[in-house]
Design an enzyme around this catalytic site. Structure first.
Site, PDB file in Angstrom:
ATOM      1  N   HIS A 399       0.815  -1.219   0.000  1.00 48.92           N
ATOM      2  CA  HIS A 399       0.000   0.000   0.000  1.00 48.92           C
ATOM      3  C   HIS A 399       0.850   1.272   0.000  1.00 48.92           C
ATOM      4  CE1 HIS A 399      -3.727   1.923  -0.100  1.00 48.92           C
ATOM      5  NE2 HIS A 399      -4.334   1.381   0.944  1.00 48.92           N
ATOM      6  N   ASP A 403      -2.525   1.713  -4.610  1.00 48.16           N
ATOM      7  CA  ASP A 403      -3.760   2.044  -3.902  1.00 48.16           C
ATOM      8  C   ASP A 403      -4.780   0.928  -4.053  1.00 48.16           C
ATOM      9  OD1 ASP A 403      -2.717   4.498  -3.110  1.00 48.16           O
ATOM     10  OD2 ASP A 403      -3.440   5.511  -4.917  1.00 48.16           O
TER      11      ASP A 403
END
Length: 427
Positions: A399, A403
């Site tokens: 992450h 995204d």
């Protein structure tokens, strides 16, 4: 002049190897190119050839010991040639003298010798531990009496003479074989849990050490997020059945569900370069070519051989390449270069009944797909509920650089590929 033989360079990431077996004794003749020894790296089992011709004067690393890449492991030269002072070679076996000289004085009583350490290959040790077999009474058929995998397998075959109840206890882990076990197991050889029994010490090295280091580094250095979904596998099952019954001349019968899924992934990734990427030194490297790694369960631990340019391969070529790499990984014949350069990894635990799981990233890769078991799921069709096969998908991303939205879109595209796998194979 004596020549030193070094442990050759075995890839960009291999730093050391363990000597599994020597194939030449000290004092034997050897030619350049002859098999010298067998080694195990953190990635594969390999053979090392001699780089010199002559007589083996010294073996500088014992079986089971670790040597660094480019370090001296043996010396080859002429018979009687002196060795360097810093070497501590294994001496050649001494032949008894025809007339031994009388001792000048009575020798002191010999000191008690420590019991010799049992020689056993990593594969044999792992198999014995999995089958809960004590190895103290197993005879080795390998070099220098070393226990190898076939010795364990032979002992296990003889072990099947115990009763089904006792065998079930062994397999369940409630009992283990005692140190006094022989080829025929008796009731007295079964020790209930709770009674005193020896522990097996397993040094963390080789492949297991590398896996431990990388898994810890992965979780400590990345922000991992896993998304879960299910793909309709109706077409997947039907297409697999058609391939299995296709004409043998087409060479498609051996293509399984796993290879079809790898094909679907390879075709989806070029549209999502942010997932087909590496993240190193604060830089993202998005790749146009899909170098697809697949997790393989081997006796030496988890491996991830890489199928290069998977997005450019036909279904048959991709399946053949993936199966060959997986087999090489399971049998220990994988080469170090075949385990490097992956841009995305697929880990399939569906055959083990796992519905979904949280895969751990393989840095510097930024995404990894976990595949679960196929199960029936209720869906609504024309106002009625019907059950159709679905397959679990678990996508872990870093992450820091990926995204959730693009990861979700990739999963949606992959689900479409799986649902239309027969049409995808024609493209």
């Amino acid at each position: 002049m004596a020549k030193h033989i070094v442990l050759p360079k075995l890839g960009n990431t291999v730093e050391s190897a363990i000597i599994l077996a020597w194939h030449v004794e000290v004092g034997d003749s050897i030619a350049a190119g002859d098999l010298l020894c067998e080694i195990e790296t953190d990635k594969a089992t390999l053979e090392v050839e001699s780089s010199a011709t002559g007589t083996l004067l010294a073996r500088l690393v014992d079986v089971g010991e670790e040597a660094s890449v480019l370090a001296d492991i043996a010396v080859v030269g002429e018979v009687g040639e002196p060795l360097d002072d810093q070497l501590t070679p294994q001496p050649a076996p001494m032949k008894p003298a025809a007339t031994p000289p009388a001792p000048a004085a009575s020798p002191p009583p010999p000191a008690a010798e420590a019991p010799a350490r049992q020689k056993i290959s990593p594969r044999a040790r792992n198999l014995a531990q999995r089958k809960r077999l004590a190895t103290s009474h197993v005879s080795g058929s390998g070099p220098d009496g070393r226990i190898i995998e076939r010795d364990i397998e032979a002992t296990l075959q003889n072990r099947q003479s115990i009763t089904p109840v006792a065998q079930a206890m062994l397999e369940s882990g409630d009992y283990i074989l005692g140190e006094a076990a022989s080829s025929r197991v008796k009731k007295a050889d079964l020790l209930p849990i709770g009674e005193s029994r020896a522990a097996v010490e397993i040094p963390l090295r080789g492949a297991r050490k590398t896996i431990a280091t990388r898994m810890l580094h992965s979780l400590q250095s990345t922000a991992q997020l896993t998304l879960h979904t299910h793909a309709d596998a109706t077409a997947l099952k039907a297409f697999r059945a058609r391939l299995k019954n296709s004409p043998e001349a087409l060479g498609l019968r051996g293509i399984g569900i796993n290879e079809l899924l790898l094909f679907a992934v390879a075709r989806a990734l070029p549209q999502f370069s942010m997932l087909n990427a590496l993240f190193e030194n604060d830089t993202i490297y998005q790749h146009t070519a899909v170098h697809l790694a697949q997790a393989v369960d081997s006796e030496r631990g988890l491996l991830a051989p890489v199928l290069r340019d998977a997005d450019q391969l036909s279904l048959r070529k991709l399946a053949e390449g993936a199966q060959q790499l997986a087999e090489a990984g399971r049998t220990g014949k994988i080469q170090p270069d075949q385990l490097q350069g992956g841009t995305f990894t697929v880990s399939n635990l569906g055959s083990l009944g796992i519905e979904s799981f949280t895969p751990v990233l393989n840095p510097p890769q930024v995404a990894l797909l976990g595949v679960g078991a196929m199960q029936l799921k209720p869906i609504e069709r024309e106002g009625e509920v019907a059950f159709s096969p679905h397959i679990g998908l678990s996508l872990t991303i870093n992450h820091q650089v990926v995204d959730g939205a693009p990861a979700a879109r990739f999963l949606s595209a992959l689900c479409r590929n799986i649902a239309d796998i027969d049409l995808l194979a024609l493209g």
